[in-house]
Design a protein around this motif. Structure first.
Motif, mmCIF file in Angstrom:
data_model
loop_
_atom_site.group_PDB
_atom_site.id
_atom_site.type_symbol
_atom_site.label_atom_id
_atom_site.label_comp_id
_atom_site.label_asym_id
_atom_site.label_seq_id
_atom_site.Cartn_x
_atom_site.Cartn_y
_atom_site.Cartn_z
ATOM 1 N N LEU A 176 21.599 20.590 53.214
ATOM 2 C CA LEU A 176 21.182 20.777 54.603
ATOM 3 C C LEU A 176 21.185 22.269 54.933
ATOM 4 O O LEU A 176 21.810 23.069 54.225
ATOM 5 C CB LEU A 176 22.111 20.010 55.538
ATOM 6 N N PRO A 177 20.473 22.697 55.989
ATOM 7 C CA PRO A 177 20.435 24.122 56.350
ATOM 8 C C PRO A 177 21.828 24.705 56.535
ATOM 9 O O PRO A 177 22.796 23.979 56.835
ATOM 10 C CB PRO A 177 19.650 24.123 57.667
ATOM 11 N N GLY A 178 21.935 26.028 56.366
ATOM 12 C CA GLY A 178 23.210 26.737 56.327
ATOM 13 C C GLY A 178 24.219 26.362 57.391
ATOM 14 O O GLY A 178 25.392 26.142 57.092
ATOM 15 N N LYS A 179 23.813 26.265 58.646
ATOM 16 C CA LYS A 179 24.748 25.987 59.733
ATOM 17 C C LYS A 179 25.277 24.557 59.694
ATOM 18 O O LYS A 179 26.276 24.240 60.347
ATOM 19 C CB LYS A 179 24.073 26.265 61.072
ATOM 20 N N CYS A 180 24.612 23.687 58.928
ATOM 21 C CA CYS A 180 25.041 22.287 58.852
ATOM 22 C C CYS A 180 26.069 22.059 57.748
ATOM 23 O O CYS A 180 26.662 20.984 57.681
ATOM 24 C CB CYS A 180 23.832 21.381 58.612
ATOM 25 N N VAL A 181 26.248 23.052 56.888
ATOM 26 C CA VAL A 181 27.171 22.916 55.759
ATOM 27 C C VAL A 181 28.192 24.040 55.820
ATOM 28 O O VAL A 181 27.833 25.226 55.761
ATOM 29 C CB VAL A 181 26.417 22.960 54.415
ATOM 30 N N GLU A 182 29.465 23.677 55.936
ATOM 31 C CA GLU A 182 30.523 24.684 55.997
ATOM 32 C C GLU A 182 30.832 25.187 54.592
ATOM 33 O O GLU A 182 30.965 24.400 53.653
ATOM 34 C CB GLU A 182 31.775 24.079 56.626
ATOM 35 N N ARG A 183 30.946 26.513 54.467
ATOM 36 C CA ARG A 183 31.211 27.136 53.176
ATOM 37 C C ARG A 183 32.590 27.779 53.193
ATOM 38 O O ARG A 183 33.019 28.311 54.212
ATOM 39 C CB ARG A 183 30.140 28.182 52.857
ATOM 40 N N PHE A 184 33.256 27.749 52.045
ATOM 41 C CA PHE A 184 34.620 28.271 51.954
ATOM 42 C C PHE A 184 34.761 29.211 50.761
ATOM 43 O O PHE A 184 34.169 28.967 49.706
ATOM 44 C CB PHE A 184 35.630 27.124 51.791
ATOM 45 N N THR A 185 35.546 30.249 50.950
ATOM 46 C CA THR A 185 36.020 31.042 49.815
ATOM 47 C C THR A 185 37.470 30.668 49.498
ATOM 48 O O THR A 185 37.920 30.853 48.367
ATOM 49 C CB THR A 185 35.916 32.552 50.117
ATOM 50 N N THR A 186 38.168 30.132 50.500
ATOM 51 C CA THR A 186 39.506 29.561 50.310
ATOM 52 C C THR A 186 39.445 28.092 50.690
ATOM 53 O O THR A 186 39.107 27.751 51.826
ATOM 54 C CB THR A 186 40.546 30.289 51.181
ATOM 55 N N VAL A 187 39.750 27.225 49.749
ATOM 56 C CA VAL A 187 39.603 25.788 49.958
ATOM 57 C C VAL A 187 40.637 25.284 50.968
ATOM 58 O O VAL A 187 41.836 25.540 50.814
ATOM 59 C CB VAL A 187 39.769 25.054 48.613
#
Length: 230
Positions: A176-187
């Motif tokens: 899904l587009p970027g704002k719909c998927v949360e991204r993490f560098t620390t889980v």
């Protein structure tokens, strides 16, 4: 030369009567292009190969010149169209008898997704970004890569998709587009996570901060197991 001279901007050095000739020339080239497409049996630009697009661009250049320039004769343009039609037919015949020539001019289908995993090196080799590819998948009603058994980038630029059954869907990268998927560098919590670049799936624990072993990307998204709604 006077700036913003409306007469010069509209007609330059041609007389007003030349507009009627432009209309006639445009009709002439329209008929030639129409006949060419009927002869070659084209379906639509989306379904054209690189070779066919090249032919159409060449035709467009010839058609544009004869339509607008008063010093371009019309008969040589007809010869251009006849020559290109003959070339097209010849190349189609040669490709039917030579797989190597077909691969050279048409290219080969490329498998981009296998068992829910993205072959991002192949995607880059085809000069296509992940964003473009994911957009095409979303247009096919796909939410994450785990729903895909195999996705093939065809020689005409279209994408053929083969799906897992609902009971076979795997954990996969949400597309899904970027704002719909949360991204993490620390889980934030223990779960299956997908590398946001190459789509590899790993089980990570809360507080993990690591680069993807496959592509060294530091960003992760929580893997999705959503089934397709058909």
């Amino acid at each position: 030369m006077k700036a913003f001279d409306l007469h010069r901007m509209a007609f330059d050095k041609v007389p007003v009567e030349f507009l009627g000739e432009v209309a006639l020339r445009s009709l002439y080239t329209f008929i030639l292009v129409f006949l060419f497409l009927k002869i070659t049996g084209r379906r639509g630009v989306r379904q054209m190969s690189l070779f066919e697009v090249l032919i159409i661009l060449t035709l467009g250049s010839a058609a544009g010149d004869v339509a607008f320039y008063d010093d371009v004769p019309m008969l040589p343009v007809l010869v251009v169209f006849i020559s290109l039609a003959g070339l097209y037919r010849l190349v189609m015949w040669l490709m039917a008898h030579s797989e190597k020539l077909e691969d050279l001019l048409e290219g080969k289908p490329v498998i981009i997704v296998t068992d829910g995993e993205l072959a991002w090196e192949k995607l880059q080799a085809e000069n296509m970004t992940e964003f473009e590819f994911f957009m095409e998948l979303r247009l096919n009603g796909i939410e994450h890569l785990g729903q895909i058994k195999r996705a093939i980038l065809e020689t005409n630029g279209q994408i053929s998709v083969y799906f897992f059954g609902d009971d076979e869907v795997k954990a996969g990268l949400p597309i899904l587009p970027g704002k719909c998927v949360e991204r993490f560098t620390t889980v934030p919590e223990e779960n299956d996570y997908s590398c946001t670049r190459c789509s590899a799936i790993f089980h990570l624990h809360a507080g993990d901060r690591r680069n993807c072993p496959r592509c060294a990307n530091p960003e992760w998204a929580k893997a999705s197991r959503a089934k397709r709604i058909t």
